[in-house]
Motif scaffolding. Sequence first.
Motif, short mmCIF file in Angstrom:
data_model
loop_
_atom_site.label_atom_id
_atom_site.label_comp_id
_atom_site.label_asym_id
_atom_site.label_seq_id
_atom_site.Cartn_x
_atom_site.Cartn_y
_atom_site.Cartn_z
N SER A 1 7.09 0.08 8.64
CA SER A 1 6.65 -1.27 8.97
C SER A 1 5.37 -1.68 8.23
N PHE A 2 4.98 -0.92 7.21
CA PHE A 2 3.85 -1.19 6.31
C PHE A 2 2.48 -1.02 6.95
N ASN A 3 2.35 -1.42 8.23
CA ASN A 3 1.06 -1.32 8.94
C ASN A 3 -0.12 -1.97 8.21
N LEU A 4 0.07 -3.19 7.75
CA LEU A 4 -1.04 -3.94 7.15
C LEU A 4 -1.65 -4.83 8.22
N VAL A 5 -2.91 -5.24 7.99
CA VAL A 5 -3.51 -6.25 8.85
C VAL A 5 -3.03 -7.59 8.28
N LYS A 6 -2.08 -8.19 8.98
CA LYS A 6 -1.33 -9.32 8.43
C LYS A 6 -2.19 -10.50 7.99
N ARG A 7 -3.22 -10.80 8.79
CA ARG A 7 -4.02 -11.99 8.50
C ARG A 7 -5.16 -11.72 7.53
N SER A 8 -5.30 -10.49 7.09
CA SER A 8 -6.36 -10.18 6.13
C SER A 8 -5.82 -10.22 4.70
N SER A 9 -6.73 -10.36 3.76
CA SER A 9 -6.32 -10.42 2.36
C SER A 9 -5.79 -9.05 1.91
N VAL A 10 -5.07 -9.09 0.82
CA VAL A 10 -4.54 -7.87 0.21
C VAL A 10 -5.70 -6.93 -0.12
N LEU A 11 -6.76 -7.47 -0.70
CA LEU A 11 -7.91 -6.63 -1.08
C LEU A 11 -8.51 -5.92 0.14
N ARG A 12 -8.68 -6.68 1.22
CA ARG A 12 -9.23 -6.09 2.46
C ARG A 12 -8.38 -4.95 2.96
N ASN A 13 -7.07 -5.19 2.94
CA ASN A 13 -6.15 -4.15 3.39
C ASN A 13 -6.28 -2.88 2.54
N VAL A 14 -6.38 -3.08 1.24
CA VAL A 14 -6.47 -1.92 0.35
C VAL A 14 -7.81 -1.21 0.55
N LEU A 15 -8.87 -1.99 0.80
CA LEU A 15 -10.19 -1.41 1.04
C LEU A 15 -10.24 -0.53 2.29
N THR A 16 -9.38 -0.83 3.25
CA THR A 16 -9.42 0.00 4.46
C THR A 16 -9.05 1.45 4.15
N GLY A 17 -8.45 1.68 2.98
CA GLY A 17 -8.20 3.05 2.54
C GLY A 17 -9.50 3.84 2.40
N ARG A 18 -10.61 3.12 2.26
CA ARG A 18 -11.91 3.79 2.07
C ARG A 18 -12.66 4.00 3.39
N LYS B 1 -2.46 -10.71 -6.68
CA LYS B 1 -2.37 -11.05 -5.25
C LYS B 1 -3.61 -10.66 -4.45
N VAL B 2 -4.66 -10.28 -5.13
CA VAL B 2 -5.86 -9.74 -4.46
C VAL B 2 -6.30 -10.55 -3.25
N TYR B 3 -6.34 -11.87 -3.39
CA TYR B 3 -6.87 -12.71 -2.31
C TYR B 3 -5.79 -13.35 -1.44
N THR B 4 -4.54 -12.98 -1.70
CA THR B 4 -3.45 -13.50 -0.88
C THR B 4 -3.47 -12.83 0.49
N ARG B 5 -3.11 -13.59 1.52
CA ARG B 5 -3.00 -12.98 2.85
C ARG B 5 -1.79 -12.06 2.88
N ALA B 6 -1.96 -10.91 3.50
CA ALA B 6 -0.90 -9.89 3.50
C ALA B 6 0.44 -10.44 3.99
N ASP B 7 0.39 -11.30 5.02
CA ASP B 7 1.66 -11.77 5.58
C ASP B 7 2.34 -12.83 4.72
N GLN B 8 1.72 -13.16 3.60
CA GLN B 8 2.39 -14.09 2.68
C GLN B 8 3.13 -13.36 1.57
N LEU B 9 3.17 -12.04 1.66
CA LEU B 9 3.88 -11.25 0.65
C LEU B 9 5.27 -10.86 1.15
N SER B 10 6.15 -10.55 0.21
CA SER B 10 7.47 -10.03 0.58
C SER B 10 7.31 -8.62 1.13
N GLY B 11 8.35 -8.13 1.79
CA GLY B 11 8.31 -6.78 2.35
C GLY B 11 8.00 -5.72 1.29
N GLY B 12 8.65 -5.83 0.17
CA GLY B 12 8.42 -4.86 -0.90
C GLY B 12 6.99 -4.90 -1.41
#
Length: 260
Positions: free
Chosen positions: A92-109, A143-154
């Motif tokens: 289910s990807f487990n992204l923070v849907k309303r956060s940007s792509v960059l923010r989601n990737v940063l949580t890896g840190r 897609k860095v600043y796109t909101r995560a929930d605006q992306l396709s599943g893939g």
Amino acid sequence: MANQPMIQLKDVTKVYDNGTVGLKDINLEIDKGEFVVVVGLSGAGKSTLLRSINRLQDISEGDILIDGKSITKAKGKDLRLIRRDIGMIFQSFNLVKRSSVLRNVLTGRVAYYPTWKTTFNLFSKEDKQKAYEALQRVDLADKVYTRADQLSGGQQQRVAIARVLTQNPKIILADEPTASLDPQTSRRVMHDLKMLNEEYGMTVLANLHSVELAREFGDRVIGVRAGQIVYDGKMSETPQSVFDDIYGGKKDVEMGAENE
Ligand SMILES: Nc1ncnc2c1ncn2[C@@H]1O[C@H](COP(=O)(O)OP(=O)(O)OP(=O)(O)O)[C@@H](O)[C@H]1O
Ligand SMILES: [Mg+2]
């Protein structure tokens, strides 16, 4: 120690509170850099195996070693440090849907900072750079600043892969990373996982329902049935009959999905 396994399970048994046996006396060694796929019918224990390895759940008996250290016995800071070396990819990807792509990737840190720092959004410039580079690796730099929930599943799953790359773990556990994606998108996601394996030397353990994808991307296959390992071998030496057998003699390659 030179030849120490990256993941080692010693006589591991998991019995759930309601008495269900999730894993039964598992002994398993996975070496650094292996790409292992786990196959088995629904309910066989694939997710239980993955959740036990990073201790999302405790095991009932036995010991699990990550790069030589017992995660079973670890506490506090030691546990956090071992967990930092294990990345997770979920169906289910487990992204923070309303956060940007960059923010989601940063949580890896996040695991690299003391807690107060992440609360105040103080990710370093270096980490932002790392996150951006990870997105480039999965072709999502635009897609860095796109909101995560605006992306396709893939695309969302590839953001999750960029997040794992940013985390820079030794091990990636992927629990049916492609189960909610179409075949073509699935292949792309698996390709990106393989990239982390081959180019960054990350050890991958992935549960897959698709025999086709397992064959294409796995170096080694582990068959699970009723909480036990019923097959373990090199993919190149594994005949189709092994898969037919694990899936109860039926020929359909996407079998496990029917029970969900
Ligand atoms: N929290 C739980 N409490 C009790 N039993 C559980 C729990 N989680 C899983 N089980 C049981 O443990 C067994 C293994 O479940 P698990 O989720 O590991 O299977 P799986 O191989 O991942 O299946 P699927 O392909 O459907 O994801 C099943 O019998 C399941 O019902
Ligand atoms: Mg599962």
